[in-house]
Design an enzyme around this catalytic site. Sequence first.
Site, PDB file in Angstrom:
ATOM      1  N   ARG A  69       0.854  -1.180   0.000  1.00  0.00           N
ATOM      2  CA  ARG A  69       0.000   0.000   0.000  1.00  0.00           C
ATOM      3  C   ARG A  69       0.894   1.236   0.000  1.00  0.00           C
ATOM      4  O   ARG A  69       2.013   1.208   0.486  1.00  0.00           O
ATOM      5  CB  ARG A  69      -0.895   0.028   1.236  1.00  0.00           C
ATOM      6  CG  ARG A  69      -2.021  -0.982   1.182  1.00  0.00           C
ATOM      7  CD  ARG A  69      -2.972  -0.810   2.350  1.00  0.00           C
ATOM      8  NE  ARG A  69      -2.364  -1.156   3.601  1.00  0.00           N
ATOM      9  CZ  ARG A  69      -1.894  -0.288   4.501  1.00  0.00           C
ATOM     10  NH1 ARG A  69      -1.992   1.017   4.297  1.00  0.00           N
ATOM     11  NH2 ARG A  69      -1.347  -0.689   5.606  1.00  0.00           N
ATOM     12  N   TYR A 197      -1.249  -3.672  -6.918  1.00  0.00           N
ATOM     13  CA  TYR A 197      -1.047  -4.363  -5.644  1.00  0.00           C
ATOM     14  C   TYR A 197      -2.363  -4.422  -4.861  1.00  0.00           C
ATOM     15  O   TYR A 197      -3.099  -3.421  -4.765  1.00  0.00           O
ATOM     16  CB  TYR A 197       0.039  -3.668  -4.800  1.00  0.00           C
ATOM     17  CG  TYR A 197       0.023  -4.211  -3.394  1.00  0.00           C
ATOM     18  CD1 TYR A 197       0.594  -5.448  -3.113  1.00  0.00           C
ATOM     19  CD2 TYR A 197      -0.639  -3.544  -2.362  1.00  0.00           C
ATOM     20  CE1 TYR A 197       0.512  -5.989  -1.843  1.00  0.00           C
ATOM     21  CE2 TYR A 197      -0.724  -4.089  -1.094  1.00  0.00           C
ATOM     22  CZ  TYR A 197      -0.146  -5.314  -0.844  1.00  0.00           C
ATOM     23  OH  TYR A 197      -0.242  -5.860   0.410  1.00  0.00           O
ATOM     24  N   LYS A 206      -9.550  -2.122   1.845  1.00  0.00           N
ATOM     25  CA  LYS A 206      -9.220  -0.913   2.611  1.00  0.00           C
ATOM     26  C   LYS A 206      -9.992   0.312   2.107  1.00  0.00           C
ATOM     27  O   LYS A 206     -10.446   1.137   2.891  1.00  0.00           O
ATOM     28  CB  LYS A 206      -7.719  -0.635   2.555  1.00  0.00           C
ATOM     29  CG  LYS A 206      -6.854  -1.792   3.017  1.00  0.00           C
ATOM     30  CD  LYS A 206      -7.112  -2.158   4.449  1.00  0.00           C
ATOM     31  CE  LYS A 206      -6.070  -3.150   4.947  1.00  0.00           C
ATOM     32  NZ  LYS A 206      -6.385  -3.618   6.308  1.00  0.00           N
ATOM     33  N   HIS A 226     -10.989  -1.531  11.750  1.00  0.00           N
ATOM     34  CA  HIS A 226      -9.888  -2.392  11.314  1.00  0.00           C
ATOM     35  C   HIS A 226      -9.675  -3.461  12.401  1.00  0.00           C
ATOM     36  O   HIS A 226      -8.701  -3.415  13.144  1.00  0.00           O
ATOM     37  CB  HIS A 226      -8.646  -1.502  11.147  1.00  0.00           C
ATOM     38  CG  HIS A 226      -7.502  -2.159  10.450  1.00  0.00           C
ATOM     39  ND1 HIS A 226      -6.231  -1.637  10.471  1.00  0.00           N
ATOM     40  CD2 HIS A 226      -7.420  -3.279   9.694  1.00  0.00           C
ATOM     41  CE1 HIS A 226      -5.423  -2.410   9.768  1.00  0.00           C
ATOM     42  NE2 HIS A 226      -6.117  -3.417   9.293  1.00  0.00           N
ATOM     43  N   SER A 248      -0.299  -2.957  12.099  1.00  0.00           N
ATOM     44  CA  SER A 248       0.276  -4.074  11.352  1.00  0.00           C
ATOM     45  C   SER A 248       1.482  -4.642  12.103  1.00  0.00           C
ATOM     46  O   SER A 248       2.085  -3.972  12.949  1.00  0.00           O
ATOM     47  CB  SER A 248       0.652  -3.638   9.936  1.00  0.00           C
ATOM     48  OG  SER A 248       1.399  -2.479   9.998  1.00  0.00           O
ATOM     49  N   CYS A 250       1.502  -7.028  14.311  1.00  0.00           N
ATOM     50  CA  CYS A 250       1.229  -7.394  15.710  1.00  0.00           C
ATOM     51  C   CYS A 250       0.508  -8.738  15.806  1.00  0.00           C
ATOM     52  O   CYS A 250      -0.006  -9.091  16.861  1.00  0.00           O
ATOM     53  CB  CYS A 250       0.414  -6.318  16.404  1.00  0.00           C
ATOM     54  SG  CYS A 250       1.336  -4.806  16.708  1.00  0.00           S
ATOM     55  N   THR A 253      -3.793 -11.681  12.239  1.00  0.00           N
ATOM     56  CA  THR A 253      -4.332 -12.898  11.624  1.00  0.00           C
ATOM     57  C   THR A 253      -4.087 -14.097  12.542  1.00  0.00           C
ATOM     58  O   THR A 253      -4.920 -14.993  12.655  1.00  0.00           O
ATOM     59  CB  THR A 253      -3.719 -13.116  10.221  1.00  0.00           C
ATOM     60  OG1 THR A 253      -3.957 -11.924   9.457  1.00  0.00           O
ATOM     61  CG2 THR A 253      -4.357 -14.285   9.490  1.00  0.00           C
ATOM     62  N   ASP A 277      -9.580  -9.086   9.619  1.00  0.00           N
ATOM     63  CA  ASP A 277      -9.065  -7.744   9.299  1.00  0.00           C
ATOM     64  C   ASP A 277     -10.068  -6.612   9.506  1.00  0.00           C
ATOM     65  O   ASP A 277      -9.686  -5.536   9.922  1.00  0.00           O
ATOM     66  CB  ASP A 277      -8.571  -7.725   7.842  1.00  0.00           C
ATOM     67  CG  ASP A 277      -7.669  -6.540   7.540  1.00  0.00           C
ATOM     68  OD1 ASP A 277      -6.864  -6.169   8.420  1.00  0.00           O
ATOM     69  OD2 ASP A 277      -7.778  -5.970   6.435  1.00  0.00           O
ATOM     70  N   ARG A 376       1.862 -12.130  -0.307  1.00  0.00           N
ATOM     71  CA  ARG A 376       0.520 -12.370   0.240  1.00  0.00           C
ATOM     72  C   ARG A 376      -0.106 -13.647  -0.277  1.00  0.00           C
ATOM     73  O   ARG A 376       0.256 -14.147  -1.343  1.00  0.00           O
ATOM     74  CB  ARG A 376      -0.400 -11.200  -0.181  1.00  0.00           C
ATOM     75  CG  ARG A 376       0.037  -9.839   0.333  1.00  0.00           C
ATOM     76  CD  ARG A 376      -0.455  -9.647   1.720  1.00  0.00           C
ATOM     77  NE  ARG A 376       0.040  -8.416   2.331  1.00  0.00           N
ATOM     78  CZ  ARG A 376      -0.630  -7.767   3.296  1.00  0.00           C
ATOM     79  NH1 ARG A 376      -1.804  -8.190   3.718  1.00  0.00           N
ATOM     80  NH2 ARG A 376      -0.110  -6.698   3.850  1.00  0.00           N
TER      81      ARG A 376
HETATM   82  C1  OXD Z   1      -2.991  -4.057   6.309  1.00  0.00           C
HETATM   83  C2  OXD Z   1      -3.517  -5.264   5.655  1.00  0.00           C
HETATM   84  O1  OXD Z   1      -2.030  -3.459   5.810  1.00  0.00           O
HETATM   85  O2  OXD Z   1      -4.483  -5.840   6.184  1.00  0.00           O
HETATM   86  O3  OXD Z   1      -3.551  -3.671   7.352  1.00  0.00           O
HETATM   87  O4  OXD Z   1      -3.004  -5.654   4.600  1.00  0.00           O
HETATM   88 MN    MN Z   2      -5.369  -4.757   7.777  1.00  0.00          MN
END
Ligand code: OXD
Ligand code: MN
Length: 591
Positions: A69, A197, A206, A226, A248, A250, A253, A277, A376
């Site tokens: 991103r 991407y 997002k 989020h 992110s 942390c 998932t 997410d 990913r």
């Molecule tokens: C993020 C994602 O960057 O979920 O938060 O990919």
């Molecule tokens: Mn995310």
Amino acid sequence: MTENKKLLDWVNEMAQLVEPDRIVWIDGSEEQLDRLRREAVEAGEMIKLNEEKLPGCFLHRTKPNDVARVEDRTFICTPTEREAGPTNHWCEPSEMYDKLYKIVRGSYKGRTMYVIPYSMGPIGSPLAKIGIELTDTRYVVLNMSIMARCGQKVLDTLGNGDDWVHGLHASCDVDPEYRYICQFPQDNTIISVNSNYGGNVLQGKKCFALRIASYQGKNEGWMAEHMLILGIENPKGEVKYVAAAFPSACGKTNLAMLIPPEIYKKQGYKVWTVGDDIAWMRVGADGRLYAINPENGFFGVAPGTNSHSNYNALKSTGRDTIFTNVALNLDDNTVWWEGLNQDLPQHAIDWRGNPWDPSKFDKADKSTCAAHPNSRFTAPAKNCPCLSEEFDKGTGVPISAIIFGGRRAKTAPLVYQSRSWNHGVFVGSIMGSETTAAAAGAVGVVRRDPMAMLPFCGYNMAEYFGHWIEMGKKIPHQPKIFNVNWFRTDDEGNFIWPGYGENMRVLKWILDRCEDKADAVESPIGYLPKAEDIDLEGLDVDRDTLKALLDVDRDLWREEVKGIKEFYAKFTYGFPQELNDELATLENNLK
Ligand code: OXD
Ligand code: MN
């Protein structure tokens, strides 16, 4: 496929702008998706993987300049700068439309325009919302078809309605100089250009489910967050749900798909994943807060995912998954990434498409990695072994607790509970993570990321805090709000808490608190568990260590107050007094 005049007019208008050779509507059928997969393989956009080991799976590589991103190219385009607020990049809408239309004009020439009708949330759910994304790449179609519910059924549900998010994606030359990810909240519009991407171009995620939806939520009285959503089933078969936000890196998932420690499994505890997410939350008729996961798949980071760190995520990628920027293992036509296992592939192609030499691999040097660190997997949620039964129901799950967290070496204890909703909003607003040695720059600097929404809030973040405060007034049975920190370190910098499945022990205290079954002690920052109230059975952590994990160092917190004040000083217009009051209370408690 539709007679919706507004929709047809808009598709025509966009087609006149970008000038595709043909227009293909995505109906959501397997035949159509299969044809697109075959075409993508023939065109070299995807590689078909070993059908026996990874059925239905493909590998895709993005351009090396297009792997993540791009926050500095992400804009919230509102009539005034104030509406976007001090934490977003802003551009006046007509100026941005001009710029973007110049970039995309004629850019679909020789290409196909795919029209993707998609629903965020189970189709027809009162909590779901519809988007239409126009794209010129099959990769976007195929990923969106995993991440969202797509096709004819969505158009049927939309009927002649006009409430959909208008999305245009144009790959153009994938030129980072002209890359823009733009949200126009007042127009329900998203335009992303010069990127392919995921986070930039799978617009349901997002761009829509957080940036646009957060704005809609503010106006319509709900919340787009989020957050992961998980259910914990106790031995009596009762399931309680929590929603949790983390910046992110942390382990979001991992927490969403946690496997309870043996002693809990034996007692009959189970964990169910609803989302990893994003959570959309509304007040239900019974006065509780109900959450759905608007997505239909997981767009997870591959490196570090293995059968120990996240068995369920790995299982989810076992079929019908698209891998992006991981390594190709030539020996058996499967994929590999750093941290998958210790068997470095001897014949592999790295994420850039070059032969990879395992003898040159140096863990400390990212440039020698076979998979990109942000590579990913796009995996269907239905593959997840611990997917909640509630996942596909449009009613949502009632949330007992909201959990915030970050990566803090010393300041935040393992867990604490806020004293009230407003105090909980304060706890979320001061969230942050310390920079680690892995990133360039100073170590230990706190990067504030309130509610993990800093890059995803589609309007002025001060007003977003205000919306949280207002929501509290509208929820008769509010979830309790907690903060966790799995990342406390000792003086040598080693993590003290084992994390992963053991985090269940903390979740258990949290749920016990929600049911008034566990005790707590007051501290300057909120309620702390008594050391004896966190179950340590079967764990190599003693009570003294736990006490250290729960320690609140007043000097560090006084420093923290200074940091919070600096952060809050960014906000002027619309900042809720309630948060300043909470800050004053904290400061006072520390005296
Ligand atoms: C993020 C994602 O960057 O979920 O938060 O990919
Ligand atoms: Mn995310």
